[in-house]
Each structure stands twice: as C-alpha cells, then as structure tokens.
Design a protein around this motif. Structure first.
Motif, mmCIF file in Angstrom:
data_model
loop_
_atom_site.group_PDB
_atom_site.id
_atom_site.type_symbol
_atom_site.label_atom_id
_atom_site.label_comp_id
_atom_site.label_asym_id
_atom_site.label_seq_id
_atom_site.Cartn_x
_atom_site.Cartn_y
_atom_site.Cartn_z
ATOM 1 N N LEU A 70 -9.677 -3.822 7.946
ATOM 2 C CA LEU A 70 -8.457 -3.738 7.144
ATOM 3 C C LEU A 70 -8.818 -3.218 5.751
ATOM 4 O O LEU A 70 -8.909 -3.962 4.784
ATOM 5 C CB LEU A 70 -7.767 -5.103 7.066
ATOM 6 N N THR A 71 -9.038 -1.920 5.679
ATOM 7 C CA THR A 71 -9.412 -1.282 4.421
ATOM 8 C C THR A 71 -8.199 -1.204 3.489
ATOM 9 O O THR A 71 -7.051 -1.403 3.905
ATOM 10 C CB THR A 71 -9.925 0.131 4.668
ATOM 11 N N GLU A 72 -8.466 -0.878 2.238
ATOM 12 C CA GLU A 72 -7.360 -0.710 1.287
ATOM 13 C C GLU A 72 -6.446 0.429 1.720
ATOM 14 O O GLU A 72 -5.222 0.343 1.614
ATOM 15 C CB GLU A 72 -7.920 -0.436 -0.109
ATOM 16 N N LYS A 73 -7.044 1.485 2.258
ATOM 17 C CA LYS A 73 -6.248 2.619 2.721
ATOM 18 C C LYS A 73 -5.309 2.209 3.852
ATOM 19 O O LYS A 73 -4.112 2.528 3.843
ATOM 20 C CB LYS A 73 -7.167 3.749 3.191
ATOM 21 N N LEU A 74 -5.849 1.494 4.858
ATOM 22 C CA LEU A 74 -5.020 1.063 5.991
ATOM 23 C C LEU A 74 -3.955 0.079 5.525
ATOM 24 O O LEU A 74 -2.787 0.172 5.951
ATOM 25 C CB LEU A 74 -5.893 0.427 7.077
ATOM 26 N N SER A 75 -4.325 -0.857 4.679
ATOM 27 C CA SER A 75 -3.346 -1.817 4.158
ATOM 28 C C SER A 75 -2.191 -1.095 3.482
ATOM 29 O O SER A 75 -1.013 -1.407 3.709
ATOM 30 C CB SER A 75 -4.008 -2.775 3.166
ATOM 31 N N ASN A 76 -2.515 -0.106 2.650
ATOM 32 C CA ASN A 76 -1.467 0.636 1.939
ATOM 33 C C ASN A 76 -0.603 1.440 2.900
ATOM 34 O O ASN A 76 0.619 1.545 2.705
ATOM 35 C CB ASN A 76 -2.097 1.566 0.895
ATOM 36 N N GLN A 77 -1.219 1.999 3.953
ATOM 37 C CA GLN A 77 -0.431 2.735 4.946
ATOM 38 C C GLN A 77 0.595 1.818 5.620
ATOM 39 O O GLN A 77 1.751 2.203 5.813
ATOM 40 C CB GLN A 77 -1.354 3.315 6.023
ATOM 41 N N VAL A 78 0.147 0.611 5.978
ATOM 42 C CA VAL A 78 1.029 -0.337 6.662
ATOM 43 C C VAL A 78 2.116 -0.840 5.720
ATOM 44 O O VAL A 78 3.302 -0.890 6.077
ATOM 45 C CB VAL A 78 0.205 -1.514 7.230
ATOM 46 N N ILE A 79 1.721 -1.192 4.499
ATOM 47 C CA ILE A 79 2.691 -1.700 3.525
ATOM 48 C C ILE A 79 3.710 -0.630 3.171
ATOM 49 O O ILE A 79 4.927 -0.867 3.181
ATOM 50 C CB ILE A 79 1.966 -2.206 2.259
#
Length: 318
Positions: A266-275
């Motif tokens: 759960l990288t920052e990039k993936l978190s931001n994509q989901v959010i």
C-alpha cells in the motif's frame, strides 16, 4: 436461562450505533456505554439518522428511541443486561481486557458477544472468569439493515450459549450463520478481503480505475451474488449438468495465474489513486446522502430477495 429483555451495547462507533438502532427497532430496552465524552450525542444523532429507514422497514411493537439509556460507567451499564454486545476497536489487548471487565460486572446468566471482524473467540475469552458465555457475533454495516451475523464460539464457549445466541439474533430479524470452526476473519470478511486485494492490484497495475472495478461488480457478479452467492451462480453457469460440468470445463483454469491473492504494497501512490478515485466517484454527494440512498436500496433489495428466494436459500433456513 437466556431470556433476553435488556441489551447493553459497549462502544458507540459505527458498528455499536448500528446495533443500538437495530435493538431499539426490535422493541428492546437498550443501555449504551462509551468512555468518550462526545459519545452520547453522536450515538443519538446516529440513531436518529437510521430511524427513517427502520420505520420504512417496519418497527416491532413497542419500538421507541425513548428506550435508549446511556452511562459512561461500564459496570453500571452491563450490570442488568441479558446480552452485552461489545464493539471496541480491533486491538487484541484492548478487547481481551474489556471483555474481562464486562465478564466481571455482568450477571452470571448474561451472554457476552463481541462484534470482532477478525479476532478468534478462544483468544478473546482467555482472560474471562466465565469464558463459556463469550461468543463472537460479527455483523455487517449498516447493522440495522444487513441481516447477516456470523456466530463463532471459542474452545470454552458453551453450546447452550451458541444456541441461545442463534435464537436471539433470529428473533431480531437477522440471519445468523453459525461457524463451526475458528478462523481469522471468519467467512464473509475472508471472501470480501480476497476481492479487495485483487481490486487493489487492478488499480495499482493500471488495469482499471476504482469506478471501473465497482462497475464490474455492480453490473455483473454482484447482481447474481445477491440472490445465489458464488457457488449456485456457477452451478447455473454449468447448464443442465450444473457444477459437475462447470468444474470439468473451468476447473483447470484454477491453476492459471489469473489472480494475485497476496496484497500489493500500500504505497503512497496506490493510496492516493484509491482515495482520489473514490472521491471522484462521489463528487457532489454527501456521505449522509449516499447512506440514505444505500439504505433505501437495501430495504428494497431485501424485499425483492424475499419475493424470489424466501430465506435466501433453497430450504428457507440459513
């Protein structure tokens, strides 16, 4: 022995407040407790928001929000309860300690149920003087509308308590699923977790957006699963020979690397994509408005399920 007239809800977060609303709607006296000084106001506001949906679904005789009491003192709140529903955060040490306190102050014949979504009952009951009356009763949000509740007993849980809990939850218009063996995450959460992990991979790998993943479920398998679940859905996909043909035809595909069940980092990039994806999907809509829409849908969907599949399975029982 287990005549249940008064229930106490310990912990008034989203799940605890959902339980409170359901218990009240079924005509029970409810005592709630939470150490947070803002808890009572939030609790009453939450129940007020849920009440119109419960009125639409149908209230039991005597159901009233006036039958709700609150006291931050745990000992007072549980002392006269016939069933205590615990809803503390999912931290093992916290739950073990809290359940031991409840066990100390509850009357001997009271049932103590934990709403834990992942912890196992044998662990949670380990510090209790009367572990035989500890059971997991894991609901799904919104608790006041979703009927499924997973019941799991621990190594020391009395079979009588399991039976009494099953009868009680049935009496408040729920569908208790008694799980015969302990496992982390029980049954439904393990199924949802598998889809959630795969969904994160699809977003992370740039295959689909959050909106596209949701659409894939909403307009595809989700429609069928609401009626039949994954096994009967595939049974029908096998034609006249049902699951027999399905396994012969598609069984070998289970060996193919179609899925990635190990969760992605759960990288920052993936978190931001989901959010960002979820916020774009709901742009212009308040959470309260979305909850109202969800609740109305769930009421009509359950009415439809009852029309086409009474009891949600072939023999009318869970």
């Amino acid at each position: 022995m287990h005549s249940i007239k008064q229930v106490t809800v310990v912990g008034t977060g989203v799940i605890g407040n959902g339980w409170i609303a359901r218990f009240l709607s079924q005509g029970y006296d409810v005592f709630a407790t939470d150490p947070d000084p803002t808890a009572e106001a939030r609790m009453r506001s939450s129940v007020d928001r849920a009440w119109p949906a419960l009125e639409k679904l149908g209230l039991a005789a005597g159901a009233s929000r006036d039958r709700l009491r609150f006291d931050p003192d745990l000992a007072k709140a549980v002392a006269s309860a016939d069933l205590i529903q615990e809803n503390a955060p999912e931290r093992e040490e916290l739950k073990r300690s809290l359940l031991a306190q409840i066990d100390q102050h509850a009357k001997p014949e009271a049932i103590i149920a934990s709403s834990t979504s992942g912890l196992m009952p044998s662990i949670l009951q380990a510090d209790c003087t009367h572990p035989e009356r500890i059971i997991i009763a894991h609901p799904f949000n919104p608790v006041y509308l979703i009927p499924l509740v997973e019941l799991v007993g621990g190594e020391k849980t009395s079979p009588e308590v399991v039976a009494a809990a099953e009868q009680f939850y049935q009496s408040i218009q729920m569908k208790p699923l008694v799980i015969s063996a302990e496992i982390e995450g029980h049954v439904a959460d393990r199924l949802m977790e598998a889809i959630w992990r795969e969904a994160l991979h699809l977003v992370n790998d740039g295959i689909a957006t959050t909106e596209e993943v949701d659409a894939a479920i909403i307009y595809g398998p989700g429609l069928r699963w609401a009626l039949m679940g994954p096994f009967l859905t595939l049974h029908l996909a096998g034609g006249e020979q049902g699951m027999r043909h399905m396994l012969e035809q598609f069984g070998p595909a289970l060996k193919l690397p179609w899925t990635k069940l190990k969760a992605p980092e759960l990288t920052e990039k993936l978190s931001n994509q989901v959010i960002d994806g979820c916020e774009q999907q709901t742009a212009g809509h308040s959470i309260a408005g979305l909850e109202e829409r969800r609740d109305s849908f769930l009421i009509e969907l359950q009415q439809l399920l009852g029309k086409y599949w009474p009891g949600a399975n072939l023999n009318g029982n869970m």
